[in-house]
Motif scaffolding. Sequence first.
Motif, PDB file in Angstrom:
ATOM      1  N   SER A  62       2.186   4.454   7.695  1.00 52.77           N
ATOM      2  CA  SER A  62       2.727   4.580   6.339  1.00 52.77           C
ATOM      3  C   SER A  62       1.829   3.854   5.345  1.00 52.77           C
ATOM      4  N   GLU A  63       1.971   4.207   4.090  1.00 55.48           N
ATOM      5  CA  GLU A  63       1.226   3.514   3.023  1.00 55.48           C
ATOM      6  C   GLU A  63       1.837   2.131   2.849  1.00 55.48           C
ATOM      7  N   ARG A  64       0.989   1.136   2.662  1.00 49.82           N
ATOM      8  CA  ARG A  64       1.475  -0.244   2.654  1.00 49.82           C
ATOM      9  C   ARG A  64       2.370  -0.568   1.455  1.00 49.82           C
ATOM     10  N   SER A  65       2.272   0.215   0.385  1.00 52.89           N
ATOM     11  CA  SER A  65       3.096  -0.082  -0.797  1.00 52.89           C
ATOM     12  C   SER A  65       4.488   0.542  -0.726  1.00 52.89           C
ATOM     13  N   PHE A  66       4.774   1.317   0.316  1.00 56.21           N
ATOM     14  CA  PHE A  66       6.072   2.004   0.417  1.00 56.21           C
ATOM     15  C   PHE A  66       7.148   1.039   0.954  1.00 56.21           C
ATOM     16  N   THR A  67       7.376  -0.035   0.238  1.00 58.03           N
ATOM     17  CA  THR A  67       8.211  -1.126   0.750  1.00 58.03           C
ATOM     18  C   THR A  67       9.609  -0.670   1.149  1.00 58.03           C
ATOM     19  N   ARG A  68      10.262   0.091   0.276  1.00 56.57           N
ATOM     20  CA  ARG A  68      11.655   0.486   0.562  1.00 56.57           C
ATOM     21  C   ARG A  68      11.718   1.336   1.845  1.00 56.57           C
ATOM     22  N   LEU A  69      10.808   2.276   1.959  1.00 58.67           N
ATOM     23  CA  LEU A  69      10.765   3.131   3.146  1.00 58.67           C
ATOM     24  C   LEU A  69      10.398   2.319   4.390  1.00 58.67           C
ATOM     25  N   ASN A  70       9.348   1.506   4.291  1.00 55.72           N
ATOM     26  CA  ASN A  70       8.858   0.782   5.470  1.00 55.72           C
ATOM     27  C   ASN A  70       9.912  -0.187   6.002  1.00 55.72           C
ATOM     28  N   ASN A  71      10.649  -0.814   5.094  1.00 55.76           N
ATOM     29  CA  ASN A  71      11.746  -1.703   5.529  1.00 55.76           C
ATOM     30  C   ASN A  71      12.817  -0.927   6.272  1.00 55.76           C
ATOM     31  N   TRP A  72      13.173   0.250   5.716  1.00 59.82           N
ATOM     32  CA  TRP A  72      14.194   1.092   6.365  1.00 59.82           C
ATOM     33  C   TRP A  72      13.723   1.535   7.754  1.00 59.82           C
ATOM     34  N   LEU A  73      12.457   1.942   7.837  1.00 58.59           N
ATOM     35  CA  LEU A  73      11.930   2.393   9.132  1.00 58.59           C
ATOM     36  C   LEU A  73      12.018   1.279  10.165  1.00 58.59           C
ATOM     37  N   ARG A  74      11.685   0.052   9.752  1.00 62.29           N
ATOM     38  CA  ARG A  74      11.759  -1.069  10.707  1.00 62.29           C
ATOM     39  C   ARG A  74      13.203  -1.351  11.102  1.00 62.29           C
ATOM     40  N   GLU A  75      14.110  -1.220  10.137  1.00 59.71           N
ATOM     41  CA  GLU A  75      15.543  -1.402  10.467  1.00 59.71           C
ATOM     42  C   GLU A  75      16.000  -0.372  11.494  1.00 59.71           C
ATOM     43  N   GLN A  76      15.383   0.821  11.459  1.00 56.99           N
ATOM     44  CA  GLN A  76      15.739   1.881  12.413  1.00 56.99           C
ATOM     45  C   GLN A  76      15.037   1.696  13.764  1.00 56.99           C
ATOM     46  N   GLY A  77      14.197   0.648  13.863  1.00 57.53           N
ATOM     47  CA  GLY A  77      13.537   0.371  15.139  1.00 57.53           C
ATOM     48  C   GLY A  77      12.130   0.926  15.279  1.00 57.53           C
ATOM     49  N   PHE A  78      11.600   1.504  14.209  1.00 52.70           N
ATOM     50  CA  PHE A  78      10.228   2.023  14.284  1.00 52.70           C
ATOM     51  C   PHE A  78       9.201   0.895  14.189  1.00 52.70           C
ATOM     52  N   THR A  79       8.052   1.104  14.820  1.00 50.60           N
ATOM     53  CA  THR A  79       6.876   0.282  14.549  1.00 50.60           C
ATOM     54  C   THR A  79       6.156   0.947  13.388  1.00 50.60           C
ATOM     55  N   VAL A  80       5.931   0.207  12.307  1.00 48.79           N
ATOM     56  CA  VAL A  80       5.281   0.778  11.129  1.00 48.79           C
ATOM     57  C   VAL A  80       3.873   0.202  11.009  1.00 48.79           C
ATOM     58  N   GLU A  81       2.892   1.085  11.084  1.00 45.32           N
ATOM     59  CA  GLU A  81       1.496   0.694  10.879  1.00 45.32           C
ATOM     60  C   GLU A  81       1.177   0.942   9.414  1.00 45.32           C
ATOM     61  N   GLU A  82       1.058  -0.138   8.629  1.00 44.43           N
ATOM     62  CA  GLU A  82       0.817   0.008   7.191  1.00 44.43           C
ATOM     63  C   GLU A  82      -0.677  -0.009   6.897  1.00 44.43           C
ATOM     64  N   ILE A  83      -1.125   0.964   6.120  1.00 47.02           N
ATOM     65  CA  ILE A  83      -2.530   0.986   5.701  1.00 47.02           C
ATOM     66  C   ILE A  83      -2.605   1.300   4.208  1.00 47.02           C
ATOM     67  N   PRO A  84      -3.730   0.957   3.567  1.00 46.53           N
ATOM     68  CA  PRO A  84      -3.906   1.354   2.166  1.00 46.53           C
ATOM     69  C   PRO A  84      -4.262   2.843   2.109  1.00 46.53           C
ATOM     70  N   TYR A  85      -3.553   3.612   1.314  1.00 43.80           N
ATOM     71  CA  TYR A  85      -3.852   5.047   1.216  1.00 43.80           C
ATOM     72  C   TYR A  85      -3.526   5.604  -0.168  1.00 43.80           C
ATOM     73  N   ALA A  86      -3.326   4.684  -1.131  1.00 46.76           N
ATOM     74  CA  ALA A  86      -2.859   5.094  -2.456  1.00 46.76           C
ATOM     75  C   ALA A  86      -3.916   5.849  -3.261  1.00 46.76           C
ATOM     76  N   GLU A  87      -5.194   5.548  -3.008  1.00 50.53           N
ATOM     77  CA  GLU A  87      -6.234   6.276  -3.753  1.00 50.53           C
ATOM     78  C   GLU A  87      -6.256   7.745  -3.342  1.00 50.53           C
ATOM     79  N   ILE A  88      -6.198   7.988  -2.036  1.00 53.74           N
ATOM     80  CA  ILE A  88      -6.143   9.377  -1.557  1.00 53.74           C
ATOM     81  C   ILE A  88      -4.882  10.062  -2.083  1.00 53.74           C
ATOM     82  N   GLY A  89      -3.790   9.299  -2.189  1.00 55.19           N
ATOM     83  CA  GLY A  89      -2.528   9.848  -2.691  1.00 55.19           C
ATOM     84  C   GLY A  89      -2.614  10.398  -4.109  1.00 55.19           C
ATOM     85  N   LYS A  90      -3.636  10.011  -4.839  1.00 57.12           N
ATOM     86  CA  LYS A  90      -3.808  10.523  -6.213  1.00 57.12           C
ATOM     87  C   LYS A  90      -4.137  12.020  -6.223  1.00 57.12           C
ATOM     88  N   GLN A  91      -4.481  12.566  -5.064  1.00 54.84           N
ATOM     89  CA  GLN A  91      -4.819  13.999  -4.990  1.00 54.84           C
ATOM     90  C   GLN A  91      -3.654  14.829  -4.443  1.00 54.84           C
TER      91      GLN A  91
END
Length: 304
Positions: free
Chosen positions: A261-290
Amino acid sequence: MLQLNVRDETSPLKAVVLGIADSPGAIPKPEEAYDPKSLEHILAGTYPREEDMVNEMSAFDRILKKHGVQVFRPEILENCNQIFSRDIAFVIEDKLIKANILPEREKEFEAIIHVLDVIDPDKILVPPESVHIEGGDVMPWKDYIFVGTYRGEDYSSYITARTNTIAVNYLEKAFPHKKVKSFDLRKSNTDPRQNALHLDCCFQPIGRDKAILHKNGFLLEEEYEWLLNYFGKENVFEITSDEMYQMFSNVFSISPEVIVSERSFTRLNNWLREQGFTVEEIPYAEIGKQEGLLRCSTLPLIRE
C-alpha cells in the motif's frame, strides 16, 4: 515455459511483470493527457519526475522480491511511459489476453516480448479490434470475472472509457464456465474525482473475503449494492471520493495476508492491520499523479 495461473486477485504471487519508469519521455502537453488526473498535474506544474518514479518502482520491486516473487520488467523503450503494465495484458486462469489499448501505447506490448516468448503461444489470446479492454477493468474472483465497462452511447467521446460491452461478451465466450459480471463506471475527461478510469480505481477484492469500495465510482447504485452484499458490509472498507482520487483502492495483494500500500494511506493501512493483514508501505504518490497506482503497475502471471 511459464505455466500461467491467475484465478483471483490475492492468491500467493509467484511471478509478475512490474512496469518500469525509466525514460518516460517529456512531460506531456495538456492535449496529450490520457486522463484528467495527469492533466491536472501537467497544468499545475506538479507532474512527476522520472527520478522520483524510478525510486518508487524500485521500492515496489524490492518488496516483491523480499516475498520471493519472480519479477520481470519490460525492455526500456526510449521516451515511453511503461509504468502501467496492467494496461497492456492480463492473465485469467492459464491464458494471457492482450489488451486492446489506446493505439499510441501498442509498442508497450512489444516491450514484454521476452516474457511472451516463454509462454505457450496457444495460451495467448488476441481479441479482435472491436474489443476494447484493459487489465485494470478485469478481475477474476472465485466463480466470477468482474469487469468494469462503460455502457453509454457516448462511449467514444471518453478517452477515460477503456473497456466496452463487446469486451464483456468476448470474456463470456472465452471463459464460458465463469460468471462474467460487469459494472457501469462513472467517467469524466476533466474531473479526476468523478472519474473511475478502471474498475480497480473504485473497487478491489482483498484477503479471502474482503474488499475496498467507492460508491460514486459506479453509475448504477444496484451494481454497487450487489458488491456490498456479495462481500458483506462488515468486510468492506468504503473510501471517499478524495480517497478514490488518491487511489486507495489500487493497492496490490502479494498473498491473502500481505498487501502493498501507499505509505500515506493511513486510514486504510490502519484498517488493514486491524483486519490482520501485513501491510508493506512504500512511497508511490508521484506515480499516483497519473491516475494509476500499485495494481496498475503489475501484470501477475502466476499465483499459487
